[in-house]
Design an enzyme around this catalytic site. Structure first.
Site, PDB file in Angstrom:
ATOM      1  N   GLY A   9      -0.277 -38.090  -4.262  1.00  0.00           N
ATOM      2  CA  GLY A   9       0.219 -37.917  -2.890  1.00  0.00           C
ATOM      3  C   GLY A   9       1.726 -37.907  -2.778  1.00  0.00           C
ATOM      4  CB  SER A  11       3.099 -33.426  -0.384  1.00  0.00           C
ATOM      5  OG  SER A  11       2.357 -34.208   0.534  1.00  0.00           O
ATOM      6  CB  SER A  12       5.027 -36.342   2.924  1.00  0.00           C
ATOM      7  OG  SER A  12       3.744 -36.930   2.983  1.00  0.00           O
ATOM      8  N   GLY A  13       6.513 -38.828   2.389  1.00  0.00           N
ATOM      9  CA  GLY A  13       6.486 -40.275   2.552  1.00  0.00           C
ATOM     10  C   GLY A  13       6.751 -41.082   1.291  1.00  0.00           C
ATOM     11  CG  ASP A  54      -8.388 -32.997  -2.749  1.00  0.00           C
ATOM     12  OD1 ASP A  54      -8.670 -34.221  -2.725  1.00  0.00           O
ATOM     13  OD2 ASP A  54      -8.742 -32.207  -1.868  1.00  0.00           O
ATOM     14  CB  SER A 132      -3.635 -52.067  -0.260  1.00  0.00           C
ATOM     15  OG  SER A 132      -4.467 -52.579   0.743  1.00  0.00           O
ATOM     16  CE1 TYR A 147      -5.276 -46.144   6.011  1.00  0.00           C
ATOM     17  CE2 TYR A 147      -4.514 -48.109   7.143  1.00  0.00           C
ATOM     18  CZ  TYR A 147      -4.322 -47.129   6.190  1.00  0.00           C
ATOM     19  OH  TYR A 147      -3.180 -47.130   5.412  1.00  0.00           O
ATOM     20  CB  SER A 150     -10.564 -46.783   3.540  1.00  0.00           C
ATOM     21  OG  SER A 150      -9.295 -46.926   4.166  1.00  0.00           O
ATOM     22  CE  LYS A 151      -4.778 -47.534   2.533  1.00  0.00           C
ATOM     23  NZ  LYS A 151      -4.252 -46.900   1.316  1.00  0.00           N
TER      24      LYS A 151
HETATM   25  N1  LIG Z   1       2.790 -45.113   6.950  1.00  0.00           N
HETATM   26  C1  LIG Z   1       2.123 -46.216   7.259  1.00  0.00           C
HETATM   27  O1  LIG Z   1       2.142 -46.676   8.403  1.00  0.00           O
HETATM   28  C2  LIG Z   1       1.329 -46.930   6.189  1.00  0.00           C
HETATM   29  C3  LIG Z   1       1.043 -48.280   6.367  1.00  0.00           C
HETATM   30  C4  LIG Z   1       0.318 -48.957   5.392  1.00  0.00           C
HETATM   31  C5  LIG Z   1      -0.118 -48.277   4.263  1.00  0.00           C
HETATM   32  N2  LIG Z   1       0.144 -46.952   4.110  1.00  0.00           N
HETATM   33  C6  LIG Z   1      -0.371 -46.289   2.911  1.00  0.00           C
HETATM   34  O2  LIG Z   1       0.722 -45.768   2.177  1.00  0.00           O
HETATM   35  C7  LIG Z   1       0.275 -44.645   1.389  1.00  0.00           C
HETATM   36  C8  LIG Z   1       1.277 -43.502   1.553  1.00  0.00           C
HETATM   37  O3  LIG Z   1       1.274 -43.075   2.886  1.00  0.00           O
HETATM   38  P1  LIG Z   1       2.618 -42.611   3.630  1.00  0.00           P
HETATM   39  O4  LIG Z   1       2.976 -43.662   4.602  1.00  0.00           O
HETATM   40  O5  LIG Z   1       3.639 -42.163   2.648  1.00  0.00           O
HETATM   41  O6  LIG Z   1       2.048 -41.365   4.477  1.00  0.00           O
HETATM   42  P2  LIG Z   1       2.115 -39.771   4.227  1.00  0.00           P
HETATM   43  O7  LIG Z   1       3.524 -39.308   4.319  1.00  0.00           O
HETATM   44  O8  LIG Z   1       1.103 -39.194   5.176  1.00  0.00           O
HETATM   45  O9  LIG Z   1       1.626 -39.581   2.720  1.00  0.00           O
HETATM   46  C9  LIG Z   1       0.283 -39.488   2.362  1.00  0.00           C
HETATM   47  C10 LIG Z   1       0.182 -38.618   1.141  1.00  0.00           C
HETATM   48  O10 LIG Z   1      -1.204 -38.603   0.726  1.00  0.00           O
HETATM   49  C11 LIG Z   1      -1.519 -37.249   0.433  1.00  0.00           C
HETATM   50  N3  LIG Z   1      -2.953 -36.983   0.486  1.00  0.00           N
HETATM   51  C12 LIG Z   1      -3.773 -37.047   1.554  1.00  0.00           C
HETATM   52  N4  LIG Z   1      -5.025 -36.717   1.196  1.00  0.00           N
HETATM   53  C13 LIG Z   1      -4.985 -36.431  -0.132  1.00  0.00           C
HETATM   54  C14 LIG Z   1      -5.946 -36.022  -1.095  1.00  0.00           C
HETATM   55  N5  LIG Z   1      -7.222 -35.826  -0.759  1.00  0.00           N
HETATM   56  N6  LIG Z   1      -5.541 -35.847  -2.371  1.00  0.00           N
HETATM   57  C15 LIG Z   1      -4.246 -36.037  -2.722  1.00  0.00           C
HETATM   58  N7  LIG Z   1      -3.282 -36.391  -1.854  1.00  0.00           N
HETATM   59  C16 LIG Z   1      -3.657 -36.588  -0.575  1.00  0.00           C
HETATM   60  C17 LIG Z   1      -0.727 -36.429   1.448  1.00  0.00           C
HETATM   61  O11 LIG Z   1      -0.649 -35.108   0.963  1.00  0.00           O
HETATM   62  P3  LIG Z   1      -0.814 -33.768   1.861  1.00  0.00           P
HETATM   63  O12 LIG Z   1       0.591 -33.352   2.158  1.00  0.00           O
HETATM   64  O13 LIG Z   1      -1.518 -32.829   0.957  1.00  0.00           O
HETATM   65  O14 LIG Z   1      -1.608 -34.131   3.075  1.00  0.00           O
HETATM   66  C18 LIG Z   1       0.599 -37.176   1.398  1.00  0.00           C
HETATM   67  O15 LIG Z   1       1.364 -36.748   0.293  1.00  0.00           O
HETATM   68  C19 LIG Z   1      -1.152 -44.337   1.864  1.00  0.00           C
HETATM   69  O16 LIG Z   1      -2.077 -44.851   0.950  1.00  0.00           O
HETATM   70  C20 LIG Z   1      -1.246 -45.083   3.183  1.00  0.00           C
HETATM   71  O17 LIG Z   1      -2.583 -45.451   3.479  1.00  0.00           O
HETATM   72  C21 LIG Z   1       0.876 -46.270   5.038  1.00  0.00           C
END
Ligand SMILES: NC(=O)c1ccc[n+]([C@@H]2O[C@H](COP(=O)([O-])OP(=O)(O)OC[C@H]3O[C@@H](n4cnc5c(N)ncnc54)[C@H](OP(=O)(O)O)[C@@H]3O)[C@@H](O)[C@H]2O)c1
Length: 273
Positions: A9, A11-13, A54, A132, A147, A150-151
């Protein structure tokens, strides 16, 4: 010799930030994503190689593991970062949404861990860092049951695996974060709601509003999360669970300090439920 990290994952964040951080530290980075053809930033780093992945697709996991190990020889650390959020009323969720939430956030890490175990066994060790959430250890937000499921499952998977992987010198770690800036997470949420059943409208509206507020002033600095990942990857920390951010630490401390009934009622009253 440079060490190598494999990240899902990117591509972003957080995933992208982590890839760039390790590249700047001089590590080799296997950055994986669903749509590598769209990537323009990570391609500028000579020590980052991008692979299509994926995490829900077992065949793609096999190919990505093979391609990354062929490219770099040895992978030292795997970060299970890819994750998405399903929010809204459970009653109103599409069957596909329920399966999808499990597929990405639980089955995905299972696929990646199983994909790497032969490689790690062959190398005499390795490390998994699973991303997580605050929602993996508390139920801090209403209408987040899928959610949370899952976590919590990712937490149970990681903790349960500890025993069978310890004798193989394979480490497992969890990062628990709240909301951080600079990601697409909120934009990618699937909301389960309905034009016909309005019983959940109020609480859905309240949670959406609280997400919008937290997007404006996120609780966690994403660089703090990356630093926590780096400490685990380099062995500077060997903590099993790393909570990131003051508000996350405070909430988890509160969760542990009171009976569950009191915790549930406190969260409910925050949303006037
Ligand atoms: N942001 C928050 O508030 C938060 C809080 C607690 C935990 N988290 C956790 O932190 C982690 C990173 O999230 P983030 O905050 O950086 O958000 P994000 O920017 O939405 O990043 C999520 C990444 O997961 C990828 N992804 C989604 N479905 C996928 C799949 N089937 N196979 C491979 N890649 C996939 C997305 O790629 P695409 O571009 O292809 O969609 C994106 O690169 C996640 O596990 C999230 O649950 C986030």
């Amino acid at each position: 010799m440079s060490k190598t990290i494999f990240i899902t994952g990117t591509s972003s964040g957080l995933g992208k930030l982590t890839a760039i951080h390790f590249a700047k530290l001089g590590w080799n980075v296997a950055a994986t994503m669903r749509s590598p053809e769209k990537e323009t930033e990570l391609t500028t780093y000579s020590n980052i190689k991008i692979f299509k992945l994926d995490v829900t697709d077992v065949e793609q996991v096999r190919s990505a593991v093979q391609e990354a190990t062929e490219a770099f020889g040895k992978i030292d650390v795997v970060v299970n970062n890819a994750g998405m959020g399903a929010y809204g009323a459970l009653e109103l969720a599409e069957e596909e949404t329920i399966d999808w939430q499990f597929a990405v956030n639980v089955r995905g890490p299972i696929n990646v861990i199983r994909g790497f175990l032969p490689h790690f066994r062959g190398n005499g060790g390795g490390k998994f860092i699973n991303i997580s959430s605050l929602m993996g250890v508390t139920t801090a937000v209403p209408i987040g049951s899928l959610y949370n499921m899952s976590k919590f499952a990712l937490e149970g998977l990681t903790e349960g695996l500890y025993y069978e992987l310890k004798p193989l010198n394979i480490g497992l770690h969890l990062i628990e974060q709240g909301g951080s800036a600079g990601n697409n997470f909120l934009n990618n949420i699937i909301w389960s709601q309905s034009e016909d059943i309005r019983a959940y409208d109020d609480i859905i509206a309240k949670v959406k509003e609280s997400f919008e507020r937290s997007a404006e002033s996120p609780s966690d600095d994403p660089q703090e999360i990356v630093n926590a990942i780096a400490k685990l990857a380099t062995g500077e920390s060997n903590q099993f669970r790393t909570l990131v951010g003051k508000s996350t630490e405070d909430l988890v401390a509160f969760r542990k300090s009171v009976p569950i009934e009191q915790f549930l009622e406190t969260v409910a009253s925050n949303y006037n439920l």
